[in-house]
Design a protein around this motif. Structure first.
Motif, PDB file in Angstrom:
ATOM      1  N   LYS A  65      -5.909   8.263 -10.910  1.00  0.00           N
ATOM      2  CA  LYS A  65      -5.521   9.202 -11.957  1.00  0.00           C
ATOM      3  C   LYS A  65      -5.449  10.629 -11.401  1.00  0.00           C
ATOM      4  O   LYS A  65      -5.960  11.582 -11.983  1.00  0.00           O
ATOM      5  CB  LYS A  65      -6.452   9.112 -13.155  1.00  0.00           C
ATOM      6  N   SER A  66      -4.823  10.743 -10.250  1.00  0.00           N
ATOM      7  CA  SER A  66      -4.671  12.031  -9.583  1.00  0.00           C
ATOM      8  C   SER A  66      -3.665  12.898 -10.327  1.00  0.00           C
ATOM      9  O   SER A  66      -2.677  12.406 -10.869  1.00  0.00           O
ATOM     10  CB  SER A  66      -4.184  11.825  -8.145  1.00  0.00           C
ATOM     11  N   ALA A  67      -3.924  14.201 -10.326  1.00  0.00           N
ATOM     12  CA  ALA A  67      -3.012  15.171 -10.938  1.00  0.00           C
ATOM     13  C   ALA A  67      -1.952  15.576  -9.918  1.00  0.00           C
ATOM     14  O   ALA A  67      -1.654  16.754  -9.739  1.00  0.00           O
ATOM     15  CB  ALA A  67      -3.801  16.371 -11.441  1.00  0.00           C
ATOM     16  N   GLY A  68      -1.385  14.591  -9.243  1.00  0.00           N
ATOM     17  CA  GLY A  68      -0.411  14.819  -8.192  1.00  0.00           C
ATOM     18  C   GLY A  68       0.890  15.400  -8.714  1.00  0.00           C
ATOM     19  O   GLY A  68       1.317  15.109  -9.833  1.00  0.00           O
ATOM     20  N   LEU A  69       1.509  16.224  -7.874  1.00  0.00           N
ATOM     21  CA  LEU A  69       2.763  16.897  -8.224  1.00  0.00           C
ATOM     22  C   LEU A  69       3.855  16.651  -7.188  1.00  0.00           C
ATOM     23  O   LEU A  69       4.797  17.424  -7.081  1.00  0.00           O
ATOM     24  CB  LEU A  69       2.516  18.404  -8.350  1.00  0.00           C
ATOM     25  N   GLY A  70       3.729  15.619  -6.387  1.00  0.00           N
ATOM     26  CA  GLY A  70       4.726  15.350  -5.368  1.00  0.00           C
ATOM     27  C   GLY A  70       4.284  15.854  -4.012  1.00  0.00           C
ATOM     28  O   GLY A  70       3.101  16.052  -3.759  1.00  0.00           O
ATOM     29  N   SER A  71       5.265  16.072  -3.133  1.00  0.00           N
ATOM     30  CA  SER A  71       4.959  16.453  -1.759  1.00  0.00           C
ATOM     31  C   SER A  71       6.077  17.306  -1.176  1.00  0.00           C
ATOM     32  O   SER A  71       7.253  17.003  -1.388  1.00  0.00           O
ATOM     33  CB  SER A  71       4.789  15.208  -0.901  1.00  0.00           C
ATOM     34  N   PRO A  72       5.716  18.338  -0.408  1.00  0.00           N
ATOM     35  CA  PRO A  72       6.748  19.106   0.285  1.00  0.00           C
ATOM     36  C   PRO A  72       7.133  18.496   1.632  1.00  0.00           C
ATOM     37  O   PRO A  72       8.003  19.013   2.313  1.00  0.00           O
ATOM     38  CB  PRO A  72       6.093  20.479   0.476  1.00  0.00           C
ATOM     39  N   GLY A  73       6.462  17.411   2.034  1.00  0.00           N
ATOM     40  CA  GLY A  73       6.851  16.772   3.276  1.00  0.00           C
ATOM     41  C   GLY A  73       5.696  16.172   4.045  1.00  0.00           C
ATOM     42  O   GLY A  73       4.598  15.994   3.516  1.00  0.00           O
ATOM     43  N   LEU A  74       5.975  15.844   5.290  1.00  0.00           N
ATOM     44  CA  LEU A  74       4.973  15.241   6.165  1.00  0.00           C
ATOM     45  C   LEU A  74       5.230  15.705   7.580  1.00  0.00           C
ATOM     46  O   LEU A  74       6.278  16.259   7.900  1.00  0.00           O
ATOM     47  CB  LEU A  74       4.992  13.714   6.068  1.00  0.00           C
ATOM     48  N   ASP A  75       4.253  15.478   8.435  1.00  0.00           N
ATOM     49  CA  ASP A  75       4.343  15.871   9.833  1.00  0.00           C
ATOM     50  C   ASP A  75       3.893  14.705  10.710  1.00  0.00           C
ATOM     51  O   ASP A  75       3.187  13.812  10.259  1.00  0.00           O
ATOM     52  CB  ASP A  75       3.422  17.064  10.128  1.00  0.00           C
ATOM     53  N   GLU A  76       4.304  14.737  11.953  1.00  0.00           N
ATOM     54  CA  GLU A  76       3.805  13.840  12.984  1.00  0.00           C
ATOM     55  C   GLU A  76       3.898  12.355  12.631  1.00  0.00           C
ATOM     56  O   GLU A  76       2.965  11.589  12.850  1.00  0.00           O
ATOM     57  CB  GLU A  76       2.367  14.205  13.352  1.00  0.00           C
ATOM     58  N   LEU A  77       5.021  11.950  12.084  1.00  0.00           N
ATOM     59  CA  LEU A  77       5.252  10.538  11.790  1.00  0.00           C
ATOM     60  C   LEU A  77       5.418   9.774  13.096  1.00  0.00           C
ATOM     61  O   LEU A  77       6.219  10.156  13.958  1.00  0.00           O
ATOM     62  CB  LEU A  77       6.506  10.378  10.935  1.00  0.00           C
ATOM     63  N   ARG A  78       4.652   8.676  13.246  1.00  0.00           N
ATOM     64  CA  ARG A  78       4.744   7.841  14.448  1.00  0.00           C
ATOM     65  C   ARG A  78       4.729   6.367  14.047  1.00  0.00           C
ATOM     66  O   ARG A  78       3.890   5.933  13.262  1.00  0.00           O
ATOM     67  CB  ARG A  78       3.551   8.085  15.388  1.00  0.00           C
ATOM     68  N   TRP A  79       5.663   5.624  14.612  1.00  0.00           N
ATOM     69  CA  TRP A  79       5.673   4.173  14.467  1.00  0.00           C
ATOM     70  C   TRP A  79       5.049   3.614  15.728  1.00  0.00           C
ATOM     71  O   TRP A  79       5.615   3.720  16.821  1.00  0.00           O
ATOM     72  CB  TRP A  79       7.100   3.673  14.255  1.00  0.00           C
ATOM     73  N   LEU A  80       3.871   3.028  15.609  1.00  0.00           N
ATOM     74  CA  LEU A  80       3.078   2.618  16.764  1.00  0.00           C
ATOM     75  C   LEU A  80       3.331   1.184  17.214  1.00  0.00           C
ATOM     76  O   LEU A  80       3.226   0.876  18.398  1.00  0.00           O
ATOM     77  CB  LEU A  80       1.590   2.791  16.450  1.00  0.00           C
ATOM     78  N   LYS A  81       3.570   0.305  16.255  1.00  0.00           N
ATOM     79  CA  LYS A  81       3.805  -1.115  16.533  1.00  0.00           C
ATOM     80  C   LYS A  81       4.840  -1.618  15.545  1.00  0.00           C
ATOM     81  O   LYS A  81       4.894  -1.137  14.416  1.00  0.00           O
ATOM     82  CB  LYS A  81       2.521  -1.931  16.307  1.00  0.00           C
ATOM     83  N   PRO A  82       5.611  -2.599  15.948  1.00  0.00           N
ATOM     84  CA  PRO A  82       6.560  -3.173  14.994  1.00  0.00           C
ATOM     85  C   PRO A  82       5.838  -3.827  13.807  1.00  0.00           C
ATOM     86  O   PRO A  82       4.726  -4.333  13.942  1.00  0.00           O
ATOM     87  CB  PRO A  82       7.297  -4.236  15.811  1.00  0.00           C
ATOM     88  N   VAL A  83       6.508  -3.784  12.681  1.00  0.00           N
ATOM     89  CA  VAL A  83       6.050  -4.478  11.477  1.00  0.00           C
ATOM     90  C   VAL A  83       7.007  -5.651  11.280  1.00  0.00           C
ATOM     91  O   VAL A  83       8.225  -5.478  11.282  1.00  0.00           O
ATOM     92  CB  VAL A  83       6.059  -3.534  10.260  1.00  0.00           C
ATOM     93  N   TYR A  84       6.423  -6.837  11.125  1.00  0.00           N
ATOM     94  CA  TYR A  84       7.209  -8.055  11.043  1.00  0.00           C
ATOM     95  C   TYR A  84       7.060  -8.722   9.677  1.00  0.00           C
ATOM     96  O   TYR A  84       6.025  -8.569   9.016  1.00  0.00           O
ATOM     97  CB  TYR A  84       6.742  -9.057  12.111  1.00  0.00           C
ATOM     98  N   PRO A  85       8.081  -9.506   9.278  1.00  0.00           N
ATOM     99  CA  PRO A  85       7.899 -10.330   8.096  1.00  0.00           C
ATOM    100  C   PRO A  85       6.640 -11.189   8.268  1.00  0.00           C
ATOM    101  O   PRO A  85       6.368 -11.709   9.348  1.00  0.00           O
ATOM    102  CB  PRO A  85       9.161 -11.202   8.070  1.00  0.00           C
ATOM    103  N   GLY A  86       5.853 -11.278   7.216  1.00  0.00           N
ATOM    104  CA  GLY A  86       4.589 -12.010   7.274  1.00  0.00           C
ATOM    105  C   GLY A  86       3.391 -11.096   7.453  1.00  0.00           C
ATOM    106  O   GLY A  86       2.258 -11.505   7.200  1.00  0.00           O
ATOM    107  N   ASP A  87       3.619  -9.865   7.901  1.00  0.00           N
ATOM    108  CA  ASP A  87       2.510  -8.911   8.022  1.00  0.00           C
ATOM    109  C   ASP A  87       2.034  -8.475   6.634  1.00  0.00           C
ATOM    110  O   ASP A  87       2.800  -8.488   5.669  1.00  0.00           O
ATOM    111  CB  ASP A  87       2.939  -7.660   8.799  1.00  0.00           C
ATOM    112  N   THR A  88       0.777  -8.078   6.570  1.00  0.00           N
ATOM    113  CA  THR A  88       0.211  -7.492   5.361  1.00  0.00           C
ATOM    114  C   THR A  88      -0.332  -6.119   5.741  1.00  0.00           C
ATOM    115  O   THR A  88      -1.170  -6.012   6.638  1.00  0.00           O
ATOM    116  CB  THR A  88      -0.914  -8.373   4.778  1.00  0.00           C
ATOM    117  N   LEU A  89       0.176  -5.102   5.066  1.00  0.00           N
ATOM    118  CA  LEU A  89      -0.162  -3.720   5.397  1.00  0.00           C
ATOM    119  C   LEU A  89      -1.200  -3.148   4.445  1.00  0.00           C
ATOM    120  O   LEU A  89      -1.291  -3.565   3.290  1.00  0.00           O
ATOM    121  CB  LEU A  89       1.101  -2.850   5.344  1.00  0.00           C
ATOM    122  N   ARG A  90      -1.956  -2.170   4.945  1.00  0.00           N
ATOM    123  CA  ARG A  90      -2.902  -1.403   4.142  1.00  0.00           C
ATOM    124  C   ARG A  90      -2.975  -0.002   4.715  1.00  0.00           C
ATOM    125  O   ARG A  90      -2.509   0.237   5.827  1.00  0.00           O
ATOM    126  CB  ARG A  90      -4.283  -2.054   4.128  1.00  0.00           C
TER     127      ARG A  90
END
Length: 149
Positions: A75-100
């Motif tokens: 129940k956060s009083a969130g208002l969106g986001s102006p962006g993000l920084d330092e996005l990195r894809w470290l390992k492939p994500v495959y069908p069958g994976d479960t993310l958290r």
């Protein structure tokens, strides 16, 4: 309701459970990232990925779903986001994976120009079912401040 004043630097949260399906990987890639290794078993077998993998942008979208679900749960009083920084894809994500997601608040700032809001800065790590990090990013969330009593 969870306001800006309720967030503390150093606090951590673990949330989300997103099951990656082959159908969704193919659908997303067909629309938004139609590179062969996201669409064809044969093409993917000839690459670093070895088999069909989710687009990194799809991994971002799945992460966003888990973030929004967590915002609603808290129940956060969130208002969106102006962006993000330092996005990195470290390992492939495959069908069958479960993310958290694991999140750590690294900064909380009241706005200088808008006294009714501020921002949280978060270090996010997305893990697969083997607890391997697959993506990291620094996210910025805009949050309402607690109304005056």
């Amino acid at each position: 309701m969870k306001y800006l004043e309720d967030y503390e630097i150093g606090s951590r949260a673990s949330f989300g459970r997103y099951e990656v399906t082959r159908e969704e990987v193919l659908e997303f890639a067909s629309k938004y990232d139609p590179q062969p290794f996201h669409l064809s078993d044969e093409a993917a077998a000839q690459t670093y990925f070895g088999r069909i993998s989710a687009s990194g942008w799809h991994t971002c979208a799945m992460t966003m779903r888990m973030l929004v679900d967590n915002i609603e749960k808290e129940k956060s009083a969130g208002l969106g986001s102006p962006g993000l920084d330092e996005l990195r894809w470290l390992k492939p994500v495959y069908p069958g994976d479960t993310l958290r997601v694991e999140a750590e608040i690294i900064d909380v700032r009241p706005s200088r120009s808008k006294p009714d809001m501020g921002s949280t800065h978060n270090r996010l790590t997305v893990f697969n079912q083997h607890d391997e990090p697959v993506m990291t990013m620094l996210s910025i969330g805009l949050v309402r401040r607690r109304p005056a009593a």
